[in-house]
Design a protein around this motif. Structure first.
Motif, PDB file in Angstrom:
ATOM      1  N   LEU A   1     -19.365  10.822   5.514  1.00  0.00           N
ATOM      2  CA  LEU A   1     -20.702  10.395   5.951  1.00  0.00           C
ATOM      3  C   LEU A   1     -20.848  10.578   7.463  1.00  0.00           C
ATOM      4  N   TYR A   2     -19.767  10.349   8.191  1.00  0.00           N
ATOM      5  CA  TYR A   2     -19.798  10.636   9.634  1.00  0.00           C
ATOM      6  C   TYR A   2     -20.011  12.138   9.866  1.00  0.00           C
ATOM      7  N   SER A   3     -19.344  12.967   9.050  1.00  0.00           N
ATOM      8  CA  SER A   3     -19.524  14.423   9.161  1.00  0.00           C
ATOM      9  C   SER A   3     -20.999  14.780   8.967  1.00  0.00           C
ATOM     10  N   ALA A   4     -21.624  14.156   7.958  1.00  0.00           N
ATOM     11  CA  ALA A   4     -23.053  14.405   7.706  1.00  0.00           C
ATOM     12  C   ALA A   4     -23.881  14.030   8.936  1.00  0.00           C
ATOM     13  N   TYR A   5     -23.544  12.911   9.531  1.00  0.00           N
ATOM     14  CA  TYR A   5     -24.269  12.411  10.705  1.00  0.00           C
ATOM     15  C   TYR A   5     -24.055  13.331  11.907  1.00  0.00           C
ATOM     16  N   LEU A   6     -22.810  13.786  12.066  1.00  0.00           N
ATOM     17  CA  LEU A   6     -22.463  14.706  13.156  1.00  0.00           C
ATOM     18  C   LEU A   6     -23.248  16.013  13.009  1.00  0.00           C
ATOM     19  N   TYR A   7     -23.318  16.532  11.787  1.00  0.00           N
ATOM     20  CA  TYR A   7     -24.034  17.793  11.562  1.00  0.00           C
ATOM     21  C   TYR A   7     -25.538  17.608  11.679  1.00  0.00           C
ATOM     22  N   LEU A   8     -26.028  16.454  11.302  1.00  0.00           N
ATOM     23  CA  LEU A   8     -27.458  16.182  11.495  1.00  0.00           C
ATOM     24  C   LEU A   8     -27.775  16.147  12.993  1.00  0.00           C
ATOM     25  N   ASP A   9     -26.831  15.634  13.776  1.00  0.00           N
ATOM     26  CA  ASP A   9     -27.009  15.598  15.225  1.00  0.00           C
ATOM     27  C   ASP A   9     -27.027  17.023  15.798  1.00  0.00           C
ATOM     28  N   MET A  10     -26.199  17.882  15.224  1.00  0.00           N
ATOM     29  CA  MET A  10     -26.193  19.291  15.663  1.00  0.00           C
ATOM     30  C   MET A  10     -27.510  19.963  15.257  1.00  0.00           C
ATOM     31  N   ALA A  11     -27.985  19.670  14.044  1.00  0.00           N
ATOM     32  CA  ALA A  11     -29.295  20.187  13.595  1.00  0.00           C
ATOM     33  C   ALA A  11     -30.385  19.724  14.555  1.00  0.00           C
ATOM     34  N   ASN A  12     -30.291  18.476  14.940  1.00  0.00           N
ATOM     35  CA  ASN A  12     -31.225  17.859  15.879  1.00  0.00           C
ATOM     36  C   ASN A  12     -31.213  18.585  17.233  1.00  0.00           C
ATOM     37  N   TYR A  13     -30.006  18.907  17.703  1.00  0.00           N
ATOM     38  CA  TYR A  13     -29.866  19.643  18.975  1.00  0.00           C
ATOM     39  C   TYR A  13     -30.545  21.008  18.882  1.00  0.00           C
ATOM     40  N   TYR A  14     -30.253  21.750  17.800  1.00  0.00           N
ATOM     41  CA  TYR A  14     -30.832  23.093  17.675  1.00  0.00           C
ATOM     42  C   TYR A  14     -32.354  23.027  17.483  1.00  0.00           C
ATOM     43  N   ALA A  15     -32.825  22.019  16.758  1.00  0.00           N
ATOM     44  CA  ALA A  15     -34.281  21.864  16.591  1.00  0.00           C
ATOM     45  C   ALA A  15     -34.933  21.674  17.961  1.00  0.00           C
ATOM     46  N   SER A  16     -34.264  20.904  18.817  1.00  0.00           N
ATOM     47  CA  SER A  16     -34.837  20.633  20.149  1.00  0.00           C
ATOM     48  C   SER A  16     -34.826  21.882  21.030  1.00  0.00           C
ATOM     49  N   LYS A  17     -33.969  22.849  20.674  1.00  0.00           N
ATOM     50  CA  LYS A  17     -33.892  24.104  21.435  1.00  0.00           C
ATOM     51  C   LYS A  17     -34.784  25.191  20.835  1.00  0.00           C
TER      52      LYS A  17
ATOM     53  N   ILE B   1     -20.939   3.608  10.091  1.00  0.00           N
ATOM     54  CA  ILE B   1     -20.784   5.023  10.445  1.00  0.00           C
ATOM     55  C   ILE B   1     -20.957   5.148  11.962  1.00  0.00           C
ATOM     56  N   ALA B   2     -19.972   5.795  12.601  1.00  0.00           N
ATOM     57  CA  ALA B   2     -20.000   5.901  14.067  1.00  0.00           C
ATOM     58  C   ALA B   2     -21.154   6.774  14.553  1.00  0.00           C
ATOM     59  N   LYS B   3     -21.562   6.520  15.786  1.00  0.00           N
ATOM     60  CA  LYS B   3     -22.621   7.312  16.413  1.00  0.00           C
ATOM     61  C   LYS B   3     -22.054   8.665  16.869  1.00  0.00           C
ATOM     62  N   PRO B   4     -22.720   9.772  16.545  1.00  0.00           N
ATOM     63  CA  PRO B   4     -22.243  11.058  17.093  1.00  0.00           C
ATOM     64  C   PRO B   4     -22.397  11.024  18.608  1.00  0.00           C
ATOM     65  N   ASP B   5     -21.303  11.270  19.334  1.00  0.00           N
ATOM     66  CA  ASP B   5     -21.345  11.021  20.782  1.00  0.00           C
ATOM     67  C   ASP B   5     -21.197  12.285  21.633  1.00  0.00           C
ATOM     68  N   LYS B   6     -21.352  13.438  21.000  1.00  0.00           N
ATOM     69  CA  LYS B   6     -21.183  14.669  21.783  1.00  0.00           C
ATOM     70  C   LYS B   6     -22.515  15.113  22.391  1.00  0.00           C
ATOM     71  N   THR B   7     -22.427  15.697  23.594  1.00  0.00           N
ATOM     72  CA  THR B   7     -23.609  16.331  24.175  1.00  0.00           C
ATOM     73  C   THR B   7     -23.278  17.806  24.376  1.00  0.00           C
ATOM     74  N   TYR B   8     -24.279  18.639  24.196  1.00  0.00           N
ATOM     75  CA  TYR B   8     -24.047  20.081  24.243  1.00  0.00           C
ATOM     76  C   TYR B   8     -24.843  20.706  25.387  1.00  0.00           C
ATOM     77  N   LYS B   9     -24.158  21.559  26.163  1.00  0.00           N
ATOM     78  CA  LYS B   9     -24.820  22.217  27.293  1.00  0.00           C
ATOM     79  C   LYS B   9     -25.182  23.659  26.967  1.00  0.00           C
ATOM     80  N   LYS B  10     -24.441  24.251  26.023  1.00  0.00           N
ATOM     81  CA  LYS B  10     -24.702  25.652  25.654  1.00  0.00           C
ATOM     82  C   LYS B  10     -24.833  25.746  24.136  1.00  0.00           C
ATOM     83  N   ILE B  11     -25.619  26.734  23.682  1.00  0.00           N
ATOM     84  CA  ILE B  11     -25.937  26.779  22.251  1.00  0.00           C
ATOM     85  C   ILE B  11     -24.749  27.134  21.344  1.00  0.00           C
ATOM     86  N   ASP B  12     -23.666  27.608  21.939  1.00  0.00           N
ATOM     87  CA  ASP B  12     -22.508  27.878  21.072  1.00  0.00           C
ATOM     88  C   ASP B  12     -21.581  26.647  20.947  1.00  0.00           C
ATOM     89  N   GLU B  13     -21.812  25.634  21.757  1.00  0.00           N
ATOM     90  CA  GLU B  13     -20.887  24.485  21.767  1.00  0.00           C
ATOM     91  C   GLU B  13     -20.843  23.701  20.450  1.00  0.00           C
TER      92      GLU B  13
END
Ligand code: FEO
Length: 169
Positions: free
Chosen positions: A17-33, A72-84
């Motif tokens: 479930l954390y993996s799902a949350y982490l990937y949703l956060d990545m989806a969220n990042y790409y949507a914002s870009k 479920i833990a909060k996804p805590d990564k921030t991304y500076k480049k689109i490949d991160e």
């Protein structure tokens, strides 16, 4: 079922479930870009992780084991480049593979062959997920710097569709 195996499976529900949350956060990042295809790819990834959690949840119930749902833990990564996010996803999948292997080893050590058979699907799935993520990293390395190629890669990832897991319980 052996208590250690049962506990590890229970913990794995949370990890999936954390993996799902982490990937949703990545989806969220790409949507914002504005990269809606990348976002779609990670949304589907997130759905698959929820499926993994539910398979383990049902397996435990089918075997008369108690399930405890933890926070479920909060996804805590921030991304500076689109490949991160892709690199982070790869590292995360390798970590999940190590967790599945660990549960497999625990089940094997107490001759719990029902659980090892159940986990065979997850072992294969981890191989596929690592390969898919690695393929995506390779494509980004090859084409990510070129705007037109990135546009096409984004379109390709936008065409990914969800399909239910091949394992049903
Ligand atoms: Fe459920 Fe991506 O491992």
């Amino acid at each position: 079922m052996d208590k250690k195996v049962s506990n590890l499976l229970n913990e794995q529900i949370n990890k999936e479930l954390y993996s799902a949350y982490l990937y949703l956060d990545m989806a969220n990042y790409y949507a914002s870009k504005g990269l809606d295809g990348f976002s779609n790819w990670f949304e589907i990834q997130a759905k698959e992780e929820q499926d993994h959690a539910m398979l383990i949840y049902r397996y435990l119930h089918n075997n008369n084991q108690q399930v405890t749902l933890e926070a479920i833990a909060k996804p805590d990564k921030t991304y500076k480049k689109i490949d991160e996010p892709l690199q982070a996803a790869m590292e995360h999948e390798q970590y999940v593979t190590s967790l599945i292997n660990n549960i497999y080893a625990a089940a094997q050590s107490v001759n719990d062959y029902r659980t090892t058979q159940f986990l065979d699907w997850f072992i294969e799935e981890q191989g596929e997920e690592e390969k898919n993520t690695n393929d995506l990293i390779t494509k980004m390395e090859l084409f990510g710097e070129d705007a037109k190629a990135l546009y096409m890669l984004n379109s390709e990832l936008g065409a990914r569709t969800y399909s239910a897991p091949s394992l049903t319980l």
